[in-house]
Motif scaffolding. Structure first.
Motif, PDB file in Angstrom:
ATOM      1  N   SER A 146       0.842  -1.193   0.000  1.00  0.00           N
ATOM      2  CA  SER A 146       0.000   0.000   0.000  1.00  0.00           C
ATOM      3  C   SER A 146       0.879   1.246   0.000  1.00  0.00           C
ATOM      4  O   SER A 146       2.026   1.217   0.454  1.00  0.00           O
ATOM      5  N   VAL A 147       0.328   2.323  -0.532  1.00  0.00           N
ATOM      6  CA  VAL A 147       0.970   3.638  -0.509  1.00  0.00           C
ATOM      7  C   VAL A 147      -0.087   4.662  -0.127  1.00  0.00           C
ATOM      8  O   VAL A 147      -1.274   4.494  -0.431  1.00  0.00           O
ATOM      9  N   SER A 148       0.341   5.700   0.556  1.00  0.00           N
ATOM     10  CA  SER A 148      -0.591   6.763   0.922  1.00  0.00           C
ATOM     11  C   SER A 148       0.164   8.077   1.032  1.00  0.00           C
ATOM     12  O   SER A 148       1.378   8.103   1.236  1.00  0.00           O
ATOM     13  N   GLY A 149      -0.575   9.144   0.909  1.00  0.00           N
ATOM     14  CA  GLY A 149       0.021  10.468   1.035  1.00  0.00           C
ATOM     15  C   GLY A 149      -1.022  11.496   1.427  1.00  0.00           C
ATOM     16  O   GLY A 149      -2.222  11.293   1.219  1.00  0.00           O
ATOM     17  N   LEU A 154      -7.287  22.312   5.655  1.00  0.00           N
ATOM     18  CA  LEU A 154      -7.576  21.867   4.293  1.00  0.00           C
ATOM     19  C   LEU A 154      -6.506  20.841   3.945  1.00  0.00           C
ATOM     20  O   LEU A 154      -5.334  21.175   3.796  1.00  0.00           O
ATOM     21  N   ARG A 155      -6.918  19.593   3.909  1.00  0.00           N
ATOM     22  CA  ARG A 155      -5.969  18.499   3.693  1.00  0.00           C
ATOM     23  C   ARG A 155      -6.509  17.558   2.629  1.00  0.00           C
ATOM     24  O   ARG A 155      -7.630  17.070   2.713  1.00  0.00           O
ATOM     25  N   LEU A 156      -5.680  17.287   1.635  1.00  0.00           N
ATOM     26  CA  LEU A 156      -5.995  16.318   0.587  1.00  0.00           C
ATOM     27  C   LEU A 156      -5.215  15.047   0.903  1.00  0.00           C
ATOM     28  O   LEU A 156      -4.015  15.105   1.192  1.00  0.00           O
ATOM     29  N   ARG A 157      -5.888  13.897   0.876  1.00  0.00           N
ATOM     30  CA  ARG A 157      -5.213  12.632   1.162  1.00  0.00           C
ATOM     31  C   ARG A 157      -5.658  11.573   0.158  1.00  0.00           C
ATOM     32  O   ARG A 157      -6.777  11.633  -0.360  1.00  0.00           O
ATOM     33  N   ALA A 158      -4.771  10.640  -0.094  1.00  0.00           N
ATOM     34  CA  ALA A 158      -5.073   9.559  -1.037  1.00  0.00           C
ATOM     35  C   ALA A 158      -4.310   8.310  -0.625  1.00  0.00           C
ATOM     36  O   ALA A 158      -3.228   8.391  -0.035  1.00  0.00           O
ATOM     37  N   SER A 159      -4.887   7.159  -0.951  1.00  0.00           N
ATOM     38  CA  SER A 159      -4.210   5.892  -0.672  1.00  0.00           C
ATOM     39  C   SER A 159      -4.652   4.839  -1.681  1.00  0.00           C
ATOM     40  O   SER A 159      -5.743   4.917  -2.247  1.00  0.00           O
ATOM     41  N   TYR A 160      -3.764   3.880  -1.890  1.00  0.00           N
ATOM     42  CA  TYR A 160      -4.064   2.730  -2.734  1.00  0.00           C
ATOM     43  C   TYR A 160      -3.344   1.539  -2.127  1.00  0.00           C
ATOM     44  O   TYR A 160      -2.189   1.655  -1.686  1.00  0.00           O
ATOM     45  N   TRP A 183      -5.386 -16.730  -2.619  1.00  0.00           N
ATOM     46  CA  TRP A 183      -5.825 -15.614  -1.785  1.00  0.00           C
ATOM     47  C   TRP A 183      -6.989 -14.869  -2.430  1.00  0.00           C
ATOM     48  O   TRP A 183      -6.984 -14.600  -3.624  1.00  0.00           O
ATOM     49  N   GLU A 184      -7.961 -14.507  -1.617  1.00  0.00           N
ATOM     50  CA  GLU A 184      -8.988 -13.546  -2.019  1.00  0.00           C
ATOM     51  C   GLU A 184      -8.311 -12.181  -1.927  1.00  0.00           C
ATOM     52  O   GLU A 184      -7.694 -11.856  -0.916  1.00  0.00           O
ATOM     53  N   THR A 185      -8.372 -11.385  -2.989  1.00  0.00           N
ATOM     54  CA  THR A 185      -7.583 -10.153  -3.055  1.00  0.00           C
ATOM     55  C   THR A 185      -8.473  -8.931  -3.213  1.00  0.00           C
ATOM     56  O   THR A 185      -9.423  -8.942  -3.987  1.00  0.00           O
ATOM     57  N   ASN A 186      -8.135  -7.873  -2.475  1.00  0.00           N
ATOM     58  CA  ASN A 186      -8.874  -6.607  -2.507  1.00  0.00           C
ATOM     59  C   ASN A 186      -7.944  -5.490  -2.966  1.00  0.00           C
ATOM     60  O   ASN A 186      -6.841  -5.341  -2.442  1.00  0.00           O
ATOM     61  N   TYR A 187      -8.404  -4.711  -3.920  1.00  0.00           N
ATOM     62  CA  TYR A 187      -7.670  -3.564  -4.451  1.00  0.00           C
ATOM     63  C   TYR A 187      -8.448  -2.321  -4.033  1.00  0.00           C
ATOM     64  O   TYR A 187      -9.565  -2.101  -4.517  1.00  0.00           O
ATOM     65  N   VAL A 188      -7.860  -1.520  -3.144  1.00  0.00           N
ATOM     66  CA  VAL A 188      -8.611  -0.437  -2.502  1.00  0.00           C
ATOM     67  C   VAL A 188      -7.996   0.921  -2.830  1.00  0.00           C
ATOM     68  O   VAL A 188      -6.801   1.141  -2.630  1.00  0.00           O
ATOM     69  N   THR A 189      -8.845   1.836  -3.321  1.00  0.00           N
ATOM     70  CA  THR A 189      -8.464   3.222  -3.597  1.00  0.00           C
ATOM     71  C   THR A 189      -9.306   4.133  -2.716  1.00  0.00           C
ATOM     72  O   THR A 189     -10.513   3.911  -2.565  1.00  0.00           O
ATOM     73  N   ASN A 190      -8.672   5.163  -2.155  1.00  0.00           N
ATOM     74  CA  ASN A 190      -9.383   6.099  -1.297  1.00  0.00           C
ATOM     75  C   ASN A 190      -8.794   7.490  -1.513  1.00  0.00           C
ATOM     76  O   ASN A 190      -7.580   7.662  -1.412  1.00  0.00           O
TER      77      ASN A 190
END
Length: 169
Positions: free
Chosen positions: A25-28, A47-53, A94-101
């Motif tokens: 995972s990566v996030s910022g 005011l904060r912008l955040r993202a993760s994958y 494995w059951e795999t989940n790809y998550v974007t936020n």
């Protein structure tokens, strides 16, 4: 601010070949209100912008669902006997989940009004499910990777402190 993780996970619940899997995972996040171009907007307190994958995995409920197991509790013509107790799928993985936020947090007027707007997307693949099989095998179902699912949406959260006194908020 940024972060990343890269675990390699193994579980004896799976056959030897896909037993181990790489999940990462990566996030910022960016505090926009701390930038010099925002200095005159003193009514904006946050005011904060955040993202993760990221990618993560889920284990099956059944231990050793990939392996046919034997039981010795069967009886045949009044005598003790053995038999296969589970019908296995040696291709389980494995059951795999790809998550974007992606989200935007905001606060106005010294946090009297605040909130979050957030978009999420989750693609789940190789979902594990007990599926029916022919009764000729002596069983009615077996565990397999058969499904896919997508869950996505937009979340909005708003809050505020209308009254802000020393003992009342």
């Amino acid at each position: 601010v940024a972060s990343a993780s890269y675990p390699r996970v193994g579980a004896s619940i799976f056959p030897p070949d896909p037993r181990r899997a790489d999940f990462w995972s990566v996030s910022g996040a960016w505090r926009i209100n701390r930038e010099s171009f925002m200095s005159k907007a003193d009514y904006i307190s946050n005011l904060r912008l955040r993202a993760s994958y990221g990618i993560n995995g889920t284990l099956p409920i059944d231990n050793y669902g990939w392996r046919s197991l034997v039981t010795y509790s069967n009886r045949y013509m009044g005598q003790a006997g053995g038999g296969i107790s589970t019908f296995a799928d040696e291709n389980l993985r494995w059951e795999t989940n790809y998550v974007t936020n992606v989200g935007l947090e905001f606060g106005l007027f010294a946090q009297r009004l605040y909130g979050t707007i957030e978009y999420f997307n989750r693609d789940s693949k190789d979902l594990l499910q007990s599926v029916p099989i022919s009764r000729v095998t002596g069983f009615t179902s077996t565990l397999r990777n058969v499904g896919e699912m997508n869950n996505h949406g937009l979340e909005l959260s708003l809050g505020g402190d209308i009254v802000r006194k020393s003992k009342l908020r």
